[in-house]
Design an enzyme around this catalytic site. Structure first.
Site, PDB file in Angstrom:
ATOM      1  N   GLY A  46     -12.891 -60.084 -37.239  1.00  0.00           N
ATOM      2  CA  GLY A  46     -12.014 -59.735 -38.446  1.00  0.00           C
ATOM      3  C   GLY A  46     -11.601 -60.830 -39.155  1.00  0.00           C
ATOM      4  N   GLN A  51      -5.987 -65.184 -45.110  1.00  0.00           N
ATOM      5  CA  GLN A  51      -6.323 -66.363 -44.106  1.00  0.00           C
ATOM      6  C   GLN A  51      -7.274 -67.215 -45.075  1.00  0.00           C
ATOM      7  OE1 GLN A  51      -7.630 -63.446 -40.820  1.00  0.00           O
ATOM      8  NE2 GLN A  51      -7.390 -65.404 -39.625  1.00  0.00           N
ATOM      9  N   CYS A  95      -7.032 -66.126 -32.707  1.00  0.00           N
ATOM     10  CA  CYS A  95      -6.694 -65.888 -34.389  1.00  0.00           C
ATOM     11  C   CYS A  95      -7.645 -67.076 -35.099  1.00  0.00           C
ATOM     12  CB  CYS A  95      -5.495 -66.011 -34.673  1.00  0.00           C
ATOM     13  SG  CYS A  95      -4.973 -65.525 -36.639  1.00  0.00           S
ATOM     14  N   LEU A  96      -8.236 -66.719 -36.060  1.00  0.00           N
ATOM     15  CA  LEU A  96      -9.117 -67.679 -36.642  1.00  0.00           C
ATOM     16  C   LEU A  96      -8.284 -68.826 -37.155  1.00  0.00           C
ATOM     17  CD1 LEU A  96     -11.976 -65.590 -37.998  1.00  0.00           C
ATOM     18  CD2 LEU A  96     -11.971 -66.962 -35.934  1.00  0.00           C
ATOM     19  N   HIS A 137      -4.086 -56.289 -35.793  1.00  0.00           N
ATOM     20  CA  HIS A 137      -4.028 -57.822 -35.968  1.00  0.00           C
ATOM     21  C   HIS A 137      -4.179 -58.090 -37.464  1.00  0.00           C
ATOM     22  CE1 HIS A 137      -4.829 -61.995 -34.681  1.00  0.00           C
ATOM     23  NE2 HIS A 137      -5.404 -62.015 -35.842  1.00  0.00           N
ATOM     24  N   GLU A 138      -5.306 -57.440 -37.887  1.00  0.00           N
ATOM     25  CA  GLU A 138      -5.411 -57.874 -39.665  1.00  0.00           C
ATOM     26  C   GLU A 138      -4.335 -57.385 -40.631  1.00  0.00           C
ATOM     27  OE1 GLU A 138      -8.593 -59.688 -37.960  1.00  0.00           O
ATOM     28  OE2 GLU A 138      -7.611 -59.855 -39.549  1.00  0.00           O
ATOM     29  N   HIS A 141      -1.664 -59.646 -40.541  1.00  0.00           N
ATOM     30  CA  HIS A 141      -1.913 -60.746 -41.255  1.00  0.00           C
ATOM     31  C   HIS A 141      -1.372 -60.338 -43.034  1.00  0.00           C
ATOM     32  CE1 HIS A 141      -3.831 -63.875 -39.385  1.00  0.00           C
ATOM     33  NE2 HIS A 141      -4.449 -63.338 -39.046  1.00  0.00           N
TER      34      HIS A 141
HETATM   35  O1  K2U Z   1      -7.834 -62.372 -37.803  1.00  0.00           O
HETATM   36  C1  K2U Z   1      -8.359 -63.117 -37.235  1.00  0.00           C
HETATM   37  O2  K2U Z   1      -8.081 -64.186 -36.945  1.00  0.00           O
HETATM   38  C2  K2U Z   1      -9.724 -62.660 -36.454  1.00  0.00           C
HETATM   39  C3  K2U Z   1      -9.316 -62.205 -34.986  1.00  0.00           C
HETATM   40  C4  K2U Z   1      -9.497 -60.954 -34.975  1.00  0.00           C
HETATM   41  C5  K2U Z   1      -8.840 -60.364 -33.837  1.00  0.00           C
HETATM   42  C6  K2U Z   1      -8.167 -61.160 -32.774  1.00  0.00           C
HETATM   43  C7  K2U Z   1      -7.585 -60.642 -31.651  1.00  0.00           C
HETATM   44  C8  K2U Z   1      -8.106 -59.505 -31.226  1.00  0.00           C
HETATM   45  C9  K2U Z   1      -9.174 -58.829 -31.918  1.00  0.00           C
HETATM   46  C10 K2U Z   1      -9.536 -59.225 -33.117  1.00  0.00           C
HETATM   47  C11 K2U Z   1     -10.398 -63.055 -34.082  1.00  0.00           C
HETATM   48  O3  K2U Z   1     -10.105 -64.422 -34.010  1.00  0.00           O
HETATM   49  S1  K2U Z   1     -11.851 -62.764 -33.937  1.00  0.00           S
HETATM   50  C12 K2U Z   1     -12.377 -63.873 -32.459  1.00  0.00           C
HETATM   51  C13 K2U Z   1     -11.884 -63.016 -31.397  1.00  0.00           C
HETATM   52  C14 K2U Z   1     -12.814 -61.935 -31.067  1.00  0.00           C
HETATM   53  C15 K2U Z   1     -12.377 -61.295 -29.778  1.00  0.00           C
HETATM   54  C16 K2U Z   1     -11.145 -61.554 -29.120  1.00  0.00           C
HETATM   55  C17 K2U Z   1     -10.368 -62.609 -29.705  1.00  0.00           C
HETATM   56  C18 K2U Z   1     -10.971 -63.268 -30.693  1.00  0.00           C
HETATM   57 ZN    ZN Z   2      -5.861 -63.525 -37.111  1.00  0.00          ZN
END
Ligand code: K2U
Ligand code: ZN
Length: 173
Positions: A46, A51, A95-96, A137-138, A141
């Site tokens: 996501g 971001q 989170c990225l 989560h998105e 943001h």
């Molecule tokens: O928004 C972001 O930073 C991307 C996130 C999205 C996300 C976070 C937690 C749980 C689900 C989605 C992630 O960094 S994408 C990498 C990721 C993938 C699976 C689980 C945790 C992190």
């Molecule tokens: Zn995030």
């Protein structure tokens, strides 16, 4: 298409409430494309426009995790969570914008979301499992909220200090 740099917490641009999008212009379509490319490159499942420093209500997602399964990219303008289940799920989130930090977050396990699609059409859909966690989560943001805001103050402070150190090291590199 271009891969955009992802802002790292703490950054005031990650705490702002993003502005609604008015109409899907060619520029916004290009932005959505760049966000998908940036997300896949990270890699992530996501990404929200704030971001990459753009304070607009636009998110992209692709939560397909099965190896070899067809990707399922989603682009959502002005996403709104219209309904959430009573039932909740606990997921270890990352989170990225907060690299290498993970913590358990409890969220409704199912949500109904309304949004505007790339073609400008109004869309709605129900999400569960990882998709539900990701879309919430998105959307957080877009409201300047990070998953660490759900943690106890001490844990949040610890993660923030680690990110400040990481940013100092990156600045020196
Ligand atoms: O928004 C972001 O930073 C991307 C996130 C999205 C996300 C976070 C937690 C749980 C689900 C989605 C992630 O960094 S994408 C990498 C990721 C993938 C699976 C689980 C945790 C992190
Ligand atoms: Zn995030």
């Amino acid at each position: 298409m271009s891969i955009r740099p992802i802002l790292i917490h703490p950054d005031p641009r990650l705490k702002k409430v993003a502005d609604a999008v008015d109409g899907v212009s060619p520029e916004l379509k290009k932005l959505a494309e760049d966000m998908l490319e940036t997300m896949y490159d990270a890699p992530g499942i996501g990404l929200a426009a704030p971001q990459i420093g753009i304070s607009k209500r636009l998110i992209v997602m692709d939560c397909v995790k099965e190896e070899g399964a067809a990707p399922q990219p989603m682009v959502m303008f002005n996403p709104e969570v219209k309904w959430s289940s009573e039932e909740t799920n606990v997921y270890e989130e990352g989170c990225l914008s907060i690299p290498e930090q993970y913590a358990e977050v409890t969220r409704p396990s199912e949500v109904e979301v309304h949004w505007t699609a790339l073609d400008g059409a109004a869309q709605s859909g129900k999400f569960d499992e990882l998709w539900a966690t990701c879309v919430q989560h998105e959307v957080d943001h877009l409201d300047g909220k990070l998953f660490i805001d759900y943690l106890k103050p001490l844990k949040r402070q610890m993660i923030t200090r680690k990110m400040q150190k990481l940013k100092r090291e990156r600045a020196r590199a």
